[in-house]
Design a protein around this motif. Sequence first.
Motif, PDB file in Angstrom:
ATOM      1  N   PRO A 158     -38.043  50.786 -42.324  1.00  0.00           N
ATOM      2  CA  PRO A 158     -39.391  51.334 -42.538  1.00  0.00           C
ATOM      3  C   PRO A 158     -39.876  52.143 -41.339  1.00  0.00           C
ATOM      4  CG  PRO A 158     -39.296  49.001 -43.110  1.00  0.00           C
ATOM      5  CD  PRO A 158     -38.012  49.327 -42.423  1.00  0.00           C
ATOM      6  N   GLY A 159     -40.467  53.281 -41.611  1.00  0.00           N
ATOM      7  CA  GLY A 159     -41.136  54.057 -40.580  1.00  0.00           C
ATOM      8  C   GLY A 159     -40.276  55.034 -39.826  1.00  0.00           C
ATOM      9  N   ILE A 160     -38.960  55.078 -40.103  1.00  0.00           N
ATOM     10  CA  ILE A 160     -38.100  56.036 -39.393  1.00  0.00           C
ATOM     11  C   ILE A 160     -37.208  56.766 -40.395  1.00  0.00           C
ATOM     12  CG2 ILE A 160     -38.053  54.567 -37.343  1.00  0.00           C
ATOM     13  CD1 ILE A 160     -35.089  54.029 -37.983  1.00  0.00           C
ATOM     14  N   ASN A 161     -36.774  57.925 -40.009  1.00  0.00           N
ATOM     15  CA  ASN A 161     -35.792  58.686 -40.779  1.00  0.00           C
ATOM     16  C   ASN A 161     -34.412  58.368 -40.219  1.00  0.00           C
ATOM     17  OD1 ASN A 161     -34.156  60.516 -42.062  1.00  0.00           O
ATOM     18  ND2 ASN A 161     -35.463  62.305 -41.680  1.00  0.00           N
ATOM     19  N   LYS A 162     -33.638  57.630 -40.971  1.00  0.00           N
ATOM     20  CA  LYS A 162     -32.346  57.133 -40.461  1.00  0.00           C
ATOM     21  C   LYS A 162     -31.349  58.258 -40.211  1.00  0.00           C
ATOM     22  CE  LYS A 162     -30.845  56.169 -45.202  1.00  0.00           C
ATOM     23  NZ  LYS A 162     -30.509  55.109 -46.168  1.00  0.00           N
ATOM     24  N   TYR A 163     -31.598  59.457 -40.727  1.00  0.00           N
ATOM     25  CA  TYR A 163     -30.675  60.568 -40.532  1.00  0.00           C
ATOM     26  C   TYR A 163     -31.080  61.489 -39.380  1.00  0.00           C
ATOM     27  CZ  TYR A 163     -28.717  59.151 -45.021  1.00  0.00           C
ATOM     28  OH  TYR A 163     -28.129  58.436 -46.028  1.00  0.00           O
ATOM     29  N   ARG A 164     -32.129  61.138 -38.678  1.00  0.00           N
ATOM     30  CA  ARG A 164     -32.554  61.918 -37.511  1.00  0.00           C
ATOM     31  C   ARG A 164     -32.019  61.279 -36.237  1.00  0.00           C
ATOM     32  NH1 ARG A 164     -38.813  63.204 -37.223  1.00  0.00           N
ATOM     33  NH2 ARG A 164     -37.987  64.140 -35.297  1.00  0.00           N
ATOM     34  N   SER A 165     -31.701  62.146 -35.262  1.00  0.00           N
ATOM     35  CA  SER A 165     -31.264  61.633 -33.950  1.00  0.00           C
ATOM     36  C   SER A 165     -32.493  61.141 -33.185  1.00  0.00           C
ATOM     37  CB  SER A 165     -30.577  62.759 -33.167  1.00  0.00           C
ATOM     38  OG  SER A 165     -29.408  63.179 -33.825  1.00  0.00           O
ATOM     39  N   PRO A 166     -32.389  60.065 -32.388  1.00  0.00           N
ATOM     40  CA  PRO A 166     -31.154  59.309 -32.108  1.00  0.00           C
ATOM     41  C   PRO A 166     -30.957  58.124 -33.052  1.00  0.00           C
ATOM     42  CG  PRO A 166     -32.863  58.554 -30.637  1.00  0.00           C
ATOM     43  CD  PRO A 166     -33.502  59.608 -31.516  1.00  0.00           C
ATOM     44  N   TYR A 167     -31.827  57.991 -34.077  1.00  0.00           N
ATOM     45  CA  TYR A 167     -31.739  56.831 -34.974  1.00  0.00           C
ATOM     46  C   TYR A 167     -30.388  56.783 -35.683  1.00  0.00           C
ATOM     47  CZ  TYR A 167     -36.796  56.967 -34.235  1.00  0.00           C
ATOM     48  OH  TYR A 167     -38.041  56.998 -33.677  1.00  0.00           O
ATOM     49  N   TYR A 168     -29.928  57.947 -36.144  1.00  0.00           N
ATOM     50  CA  TYR A 168     -28.654  58.001 -36.867  1.00  0.00           C
ATOM     51  C   TYR A 168     -27.518  57.472 -35.997  1.00  0.00           C
ATOM     52  CZ  TYR A 168     -24.588  59.876 -39.323  1.00  0.00           C
ATOM     53  OH  TYR A 168     -23.386  60.001 -39.967  1.00  0.00           O
ATOM     54  N   GLU A 169     -27.441  57.941 -34.768  1.00  0.00           N
ATOM     55  CA  GLU A 169     -26.358  57.527 -33.876  1.00  0.00           C
ATOM     56  C   GLU A 169     -26.432  56.035 -33.554  1.00  0.00           C
ATOM     57  OE1 GLU A 169     -28.219  60.185 -33.478  1.00  0.00           O
ATOM     58  OE2 GLU A 169     -26.765  61.832 -33.681  1.00  0.00           O
ATOM     59  N   ILE A 170     -27.651  55.520 -33.345  1.00  0.00           N
ATOM     60  CA  ILE A 170     -27.818  54.097 -33.031  1.00  0.00           C
ATOM     61  C   ILE A 170     -27.386  53.231 -34.205  1.00  0.00           C
ATOM     62  CG2 ILE A 170     -29.505  52.284 -32.536  1.00  0.00           C
ATOM     63  CD1 ILE A 170     -31.098  54.408 -30.972  1.00  0.00           C
ATOM     64  N   ILE A 171     -27.865  53.574 -35.408  1.00  0.00           N
ATOM     65  CA  ILE A 171     -27.507  52.798 -36.594  1.00  0.00           C
ATOM     66  C   ILE A 171     -26.009  52.886 -36.858  1.00  0.00           C
ATOM     67  CG2 ILE A 171     -27.835  52.584 -39.087  1.00  0.00           C
ATOM     68  CD1 ILE A 171     -30.695  53.619 -38.685  1.00  0.00           C
ATOM     69  N   PHE A 172     -25.448  54.067 -36.671  1.00  0.00           N
ATOM     70  CA  PHE A 172     -24.011  54.260 -36.902  1.00  0.00           C
ATOM     71  C   PHE A 172     -23.200  53.350 -35.975  1.00  0.00           C
ATOM     72  CE2 PHE A 172     -19.869  56.126 -36.754  1.00  0.00           C
ATOM     73  CZ  PHE A 172     -19.693  56.761 -37.977  1.00  0.00           C
ATOM     74  N   ILE A 173     -23.541  53.308 -34.705  1.00  0.00           N
ATOM     75  CA  ILE A 173     -22.809  52.475 -33.738  1.00  0.00           C
ATOM     76  C   ILE A 173     -22.942  50.994 -34.089  1.00  0.00           C
ATOM     77  CG2 ILE A 173     -22.745  51.720 -31.325  1.00  0.00           C
ATOM     78  CD1 ILE A 173     -23.559  54.597 -30.562  1.00  0.00           C
ATOM     79  N   LEU A 174     -24.153  50.574 -34.463  1.00  0.00           N
ATOM     80  CA  LEU A 174     -24.363  49.177 -34.843  1.00  0.00           C
ATOM     81  C   LEU A 174     -23.520  48.803 -36.053  1.00  0.00           C
ATOM     82  CD1 LEU A 174     -28.241  48.816 -34.376  1.00  0.00           C
ATOM     83  CD2 LEU A 174     -26.440  47.807 -32.955  1.00  0.00           C
ATOM     84  N   GLN A 175     -23.434  49.700 -37.028  1.00  0.00           N
ATOM     85  CA  GLN A 175     -22.650  49.407 -38.222  1.00  0.00           C
ATOM     86  C   GLN A 175     -21.162  49.377 -37.921  1.00  0.00           C
ATOM     87  OE1 GLN A 175     -23.837  52.065 -41.385  1.00  0.00           O
ATOM     88  NE2 GLN A 175     -25.772  50.997 -41.712  1.00  0.00           N
ATOM     89  N   VAL A 176     -20.707  50.249 -37.034  1.00  0.00           N
ATOM     90  CA  VAL A 176     -19.300  50.228 -36.628  1.00  0.00           C
ATOM     91  C   VAL A 176     -18.954  48.892 -35.979  1.00  0.00           C
ATOM     92  CG1 VAL A 176     -17.623  51.231 -35.015  1.00  0.00           C
ATOM     93  CG2 VAL A 176     -19.078  52.735 -36.384  1.00  0.00           C
ATOM     94  N   ILE A 177     -19.869  48.341 -35.192  1.00  0.00           N
ATOM     95  CA  ILE A 177     -19.648  47.042 -34.558  1.00  0.00           C
ATOM     96  C   ILE A 177     -19.607  45.924 -35.593  1.00  0.00           C
ATOM     97  CG2 ILE A 177     -20.660  45.339 -32.969  1.00  0.00           C
ATOM     98  CD1 ILE A 177     -21.801  47.704 -31.373  1.00  0.00           C
ATOM     99  N   MET A 178     -20.449  46.039 -36.630  1.00  0.00           N
ATOM    100  CA  MET A 178     -20.581  44.957 -37.601  1.00  0.00           C
ATOM    101  C   MET A 178     -19.476  44.946 -38.642  1.00  0.00           C
ATOM    102  SD  MET A 178     -24.710  45.059 -38.106  1.00  0.00           S
ATOM    103  CE  MET A 178     -24.701  43.803 -39.347  1.00  0.00           C
ATOM    104  N   VAL A 179     -18.800  46.065 -38.843  1.00  0.00           N
ATOM    105  CA  VAL A 179     -17.751  46.123 -39.863  1.00  0.00           C
ATOM    106  C   VAL A 179     -16.647  45.091 -39.621  1.00  0.00           C
ATOM    107  CG1 VAL A 179     -15.842  47.548 -40.721  1.00  0.00           C
ATOM    108  CG2 VAL A 179     -18.142  48.480 -40.661  1.00  0.00           C
ATOM    109  N   PRO A 180     -16.038  45.016 -38.419  1.00  0.00           N
ATOM    110  CA  PRO A 180     -14.999  44.003 -38.212  1.00  0.00           C
ATOM    111  C   PRO A 180     -15.526  42.569 -38.281  1.00  0.00           C
ATOM    112  CG  PRO A 180     -15.498  45.159 -36.153  1.00  0.00           C
ATOM    113  CD  PRO A 180     -16.176  45.901 -37.245  1.00  0.00           C
ATOM    114  N   MET A 181     -16.809  42.384 -37.956  1.00  0.00           N
ATOM    115  CA  MET A 181     -17.385  41.048 -38.083  1.00  0.00           C
ATOM    116  C   MET A 181     -17.405  40.617 -39.548  1.00  0.00           C
ATOM    117  SD  MET A 181     -20.478  41.691 -35.356  1.00  0.00           S
ATOM    118  CE  MET A 181     -21.445  40.298 -35.872  1.00  0.00           C
ATOM    119  N   GLY A 182     -17.749  41.550 -40.440  1.00  0.00           N
ATOM    120  CA  GLY A 182     -17.727  41.249 -41.868  1.00  0.00           C
ATOM    121  C   GLY A 182     -16.324  40.963 -42.355  1.00  0.00           C
ATOM    122  N   CYS A 183     -15.354  41.705 -41.823  1.00  0.00           N
ATOM    123  CA  CYS A 183     -13.952  41.469 -42.183  1.00  0.00           C
ATOM    124  C   CYS A 183     -13.524  40.059 -41.789  1.00  0.00           C
ATOM    125  CB  CYS A 183     -13.073  42.518 -41.500  1.00  0.00           C
ATOM    126  SG  CYS A 183     -11.312  42.357 -41.856  1.00  0.00           S
TER     127      CYS A 183
END
Length: 374
Positions: A158-183
């Motif tokens: 809520p309240g942010i555009n996830k496709y705008r910098s730097p939000y996009y880059e931050i969310i992308f990095i967090l998701q990359v970290i979480m992918v192997p955890m889900g595996c």
Amino acid sequence: MFLIESIEDVPILSTTLRIMKFWSFLIVHNWRRYVCLTPYILMNITQFLDLYYTTEPIVNVIRNAYITVLCFNTILRALLLCLHRYRYEQFMAKLKNYYVQLMCMNDTFVNSEIKNTIQAAKVFTRINLLMGILACIGFVTYPIFSTSKVLPFGVFVPGINKYRSPYYEIIFILQVIMVPMGCCMNIPYTNLIISFIMFGILMCKTLQYKIRNLNFINSSKAKDDLVWCIKYQVKIIRFVDTVNGLTTYIWLTEFLTYGAMLCVMLFLLLIVQTVGQMIIVSAYIITFAAQIIPMYFFANELYVESIAVATAAYESNWYDSDMDTKKFLKLFMLRAQKPCAILVGNVAHMNLELLQTLLNTTYSYFTLLKRFYG
């Protein structure tokens, strides 16, 4: 003679338990469990919110829906594993004792079957982990091949555009970290349960061997051996009942979602716009198949081998036994004709017939979607 001090020393479980122990889902309980689960649960909530509020193209919606359901099933597995941690550990301690008992038989046939089971379990575990790694790579690299700006997972903040910098880059990095955890939450659980089922198959084969080779010439020894077989049959029944008690409702939830997940991925394969996307979606489907098909295959093998116990009893030299022994053997055969089966929701037997029904239904809905879209 056999140095098996803990459940971690059982070869059929060792690889999987090392991963689960590191994340403290089993054996230990520490902060790693919460570091893994908490952000994953929060992310899954934002995924469902994203599906509700999304205005993205149908390709992105379908892919995000698939990943959302996959993450939900992953979290469900992890939460139930943590909730029933002591039940799993007590069950594996019993499995360890059964394994030691089989090794102590010092029988050539039994030792050969143990070796084959361990080897098959290790091969399957490695292949499944490799498929999980490939799926993780597919999740992370999908945005590279997309024709529009996307994230590995759809999320709503809520309240942010996830496709705008730097939000996009931050969310992308967090998701990359979480992918192997889900595996690490999903793949090892599948490996663990299939290891349980493989050991159940091993027990059934051992019982078949013992009952088929009973020597009925010596009536006293035959009765003692038959009593052992009856007790071992009870062990197998309780073993499978315990597996069902731990997993049956997980299989019900996943059975209800697997068909829909496979259907939308096949549909997504038709509507993606680049070769790279097509390859990654194909990898999703292959990884999905690598999860579901072995589970139903080994469950079917347990079903078949448990029924084969009755056939093995009939193939023994029962005609050389006395009347009392024949009565015991008849009761043994009657019980063996009721298969030990992995159950889906305590209702349906998990076997290849049920898998075929699931795939047929999935294909029917896929055909309907294809015609509607066309």
